[in-house]
Design a protein around this motif. Structure first.
Motif, PDB file in Angstrom:
ATOM      1  N   ALA A  99      28.672  28.494  45.511  1.00 15.43           N
ATOM      2  CA  ALA A  99      29.523  27.309  45.364  1.00 15.43           C
ATOM      3  C   ALA A  99      28.763  26.251  44.566  1.00 15.43           C
ATOM      4  O   ALA A  99      27.941  25.512  45.117  1.00 15.43           O
ATOM      5  CB  ALA A  99      29.910  26.771  46.732  1.00 15.43           C
ATOM      6  N   ARG A 121      29.404  23.434  43.292  1.00 19.14           N
ATOM      7  CA  ARG A 121      29.538  22.011  43.623  1.00 19.14           C
ATOM      8  C   ARG A 121      28.731  21.630  44.859  1.00 19.14           C
ATOM      9  O   ARG A 121      28.579  20.443  45.162  1.00 19.14           O
ATOM     10  CB  ARG A 121      31.003  21.635  43.797  1.00 19.14           C
ATOM     11  N   ARG A 140      34.128  21.993  33.862  1.00 14.91           N
ATOM     12  CA  ARG A 140      35.489  22.178  34.361  1.00 14.91           C
ATOM     13  C   ARG A 140      36.502  21.881  33.256  1.00 14.91           C
ATOM     14  O   ARG A 140      37.491  22.610  33.090  1.00 14.91           O
ATOM     15  CB  ARG A 140      35.715  21.246  35.564  1.00 14.91           C
ATOM     16  N   LYS A 172      37.914  32.668  44.504  1.00 15.25           N
ATOM     17  CA  LYS A 172      36.925  31.605  44.353  1.00 15.25           C
ATOM     18  C   LYS A 172      37.486  30.271  44.843  1.00 15.25           C
ATOM     19  O   LYS A 172      38.663  29.969  44.650  1.00 15.25           O
ATOM     20  CB  LYS A 172      36.532  31.446  42.872  1.00 15.25           C
ATOM     21  N   ARG A 173      36.596  29.459  45.417  1.00 11.77           N
ATOM     22  CA  ARG A 173      36.984  28.105  45.789  1.00 11.77           C
ATOM     23  C   ARG A 173      37.065  27.199  44.562  1.00 11.77           C
ATOM     24  O   ARG A 173      37.816  26.226  44.545  1.00 11.77           O
ATOM     25  CB  ARG A 173      35.974  27.525  46.776  1.00 11.77           C
ATOM     26  N   ASP A 174      36.252  27.545  43.548  1.00 12.88           N
ATOM     27  CA  ASP A 174      36.197  26.749  42.320  1.00 12.88           C
ATOM     28  C   ASP A 174      36.026  27.735  41.164  1.00 12.88           C
ATOM     29  O   ASP A 174      35.262  28.699  41.274  1.00 12.88           O
ATOM     30  CB  ASP A 174      35.014  25.779  42.381  1.00 12.88           C
ATOM     31  N   ASP A 182      32.421  28.761  40.264  1.00 14.75           N
ATOM     32  CA  ASP A 182      31.579  29.538  41.174  1.00 14.75           C
ATOM     33  C   ASP A 182      31.273  30.901  40.572  1.00 14.75           C
ATOM     34  O   ASP A 182      32.095  31.491  39.850  1.00 14.75           O
ATOM     35  CB  ASP A 182      32.281  29.710  42.525  1.00 14.75           C
TER      36      ASP A 182
END
Length: 457
Positions: free
Chosen positions: A145, A147, A164, A175-177, A180
């Motif tokens: 992760a 972030r 981003r 994925k959360r982001d 990642d």
């Protein structure tokens, strides 16, 4: 005083090892699915010179250069060829070592393989999950992760917001982001796999170097190097993994070598403008390739063309010619107080400036050509040896290269004998004819007090 350019701080810094008198250095090596290309040769030779200069400077150096022996490209290439990944890896490593020998590389202290360190990778991933820096996904993968790591982007200078904004890939629902990256890949049918707390799978690429470097050099070491293309995302991700797991600085100095361009354009397999080391060795001696690389500063981009390789061959020929026919005294080591040696050292201490160091070699060769001073010649050979150059018998280099379609040494010597007989009988026309015929086939004759010598043009 050695200074080097640190990619992390974007400035030259005085080198101060963590442990006095010792240097721990890690360089990202090959993914062994195919022959090494000339861009790989740039990286290999650049860090070989850095390794040599650190040792010459009196440091006890531990040099680690890894091998990635499990990766999508390896699996796919093995499938294409109908062999196992293990067979492909062993074959390609043997080819890599053969190319390294042709370039005159010193072997690293350690050459770890990724598959020998999977257990360590699993432990590091577990630690990252525990630290809240990584998370298992529903598909069996484990992701970092980004972030959750405050310093992400400090090596490359890319902020998360800019990354981003530039994100163009389709969002992965696992994925959360989107930024990642994968630490552990769930097994696919027929692929090599290892057991883990998240099920069968294999490590992602980035986690390998974090584990292999720390295994051999500790959690905090002096120098990490590699090609400029690895700065992001590979080295950025290494920092995030290692510092995210251990909670302290990973590496003090980051060094990156520049690209090799072909006719002014970056060399890449996707563009089809790359050449394997084997391709180039069919036309040029391995030491010529090394000289072509070494005569430029390691951080500078280098343009590759046959004309430039020919120029490098001519330059190396000039250096070897200065030593030709001289009976050198045994080396007693380099006196760094000698003016030429001091200039060479100053160049190398200035971020390994081989371009300036090679200029000193040419100046010294010019002096040797004028004076035939054996001590100066000895110094020329010793200084060049620091760069891995001029260590062969000059005749071996100057007369090497009897490839397909070229006259053999025996044929050349026979024609020289015929020319000598023609000159003895004052048949100058025949003497000139033989000289011109040899020159047309790439052989240069040089008449001197000791007789006639020859070299490849």
């Amino acid at each position: 005083m050695l200074t080097l350019y640190n990619t992390l701080t974007r400035q030259k810094e005085v080198f101060q090892p963590i442990e006095p008198g010792k240097v721990r250095m890690y360089v990202c090596g090959m993914t062994v699915y195919d022959l090494c290309h000339i861009g790989h040769a740039r990286m290999l030779a650049a860090f070989d010179v850095i390794y040599r200069w650190l040792r010459e400077s009196g440091y006890d150096v531990t040099y680690v250069r890894n091998i990635t022996d499990i990766e999508d490209k390896i699996i796919n290439r093995a499938l294409e060829r109908g062999i196992t990944p293990e067979q492909l890896v062993e074959e390609t490593i043997a080819d890599m070592h053969q190319d390294a020998a042709a370039l005159g590389l010193l072997p690293p202290t350690h050459e770890p393989r990724a598959t020998h360190h999977v257990e360590g990778m699993i432990r590091l991933i577990e630690q990252l999950v525990q630290n809240g820096k990584a998370y298992p996904a529903a598909n069996g993968d484990v992701y970092y992760a980004v972030r959750e790591f405050e310093g992400y982007g400090k090596l490359s200078g890319r902020t998360l917001d800019k990354l981003r904004a530039g994100e163009r890939v389709e969002i992965d629902p696992n994925k959360r982001d989107p930024l990642d990256f994968v630490l552990w890949k769930a097994a696919k049918p027929g692929e090599p796999a290892w057991d883990s707390p998240w099920g069968p799978g294999r490590p992602g690429w980035h986690i390998e170097c974090s584990v292999m470097s720390c295994h051999h050099l500790g959690e905090h070491f002096d120098i990490h190097g590699g090609g400029e293309d690895l700065q992001f995302p590979h080295h950025e991700n290494e920092i995030a993994q290692s510092e995210g797991a251990h909670g302290h600085k990973y590496v003090n100095y980051w060094l990156h070598n520049g690209f090799i361009n072909v006719d002014g354009e970056k060399m890449s397999k996707s563009l089809g403008n790359f050449f394997t080391i084997r391709d180039v060795l069919q036309h040029f001696d391995g030491e010529v390739i090394r000289f072509f690389i070494v005569r430029s500063h390691y951080r500078s981009p280098v343009n590759y063309t046959d004309t430039i390789l020919q120029d490098a061959k001519q330059g190396l020929t000039r250096l070897y010619t200065a030593l030709r026919g001289l009976e050198l005294p045994a080396s007693t080591g380099i006196d760094w107080n000698q003016p030429m040696a001091a200039r060479f050292k100053a160049a190398m201490d200035d971020d390994f400036n081989t371009s300036e160091a090679v200029a000193v070699l040419f100046e010294l060769a010019g002096e040797v050509n004028k004076t035939h001073d054996l001590q100066q010649a000895r110094l020329l050979k010793d200084l060049a040896g620091v760069l891995g150059l001029l260590q062969r018998d000059p005749e071996d280099f100057l007369q090497a290269g009897a490839g397909e379609g070229e006259l053999s040494a025996q044929a050349i010597e026979a024609l020289i004998a015929e020319r000598k007989a023609a000159r003895a009988s004052r048949n100058w026309a025949e003497s000139d004819r033989i000289r011109d015929a040899l020159l047309a086939q790439g052989v240069v004759l040089e008449d001197g007090p000791q007789g006639t010598t020859w070299r490849r043009a």
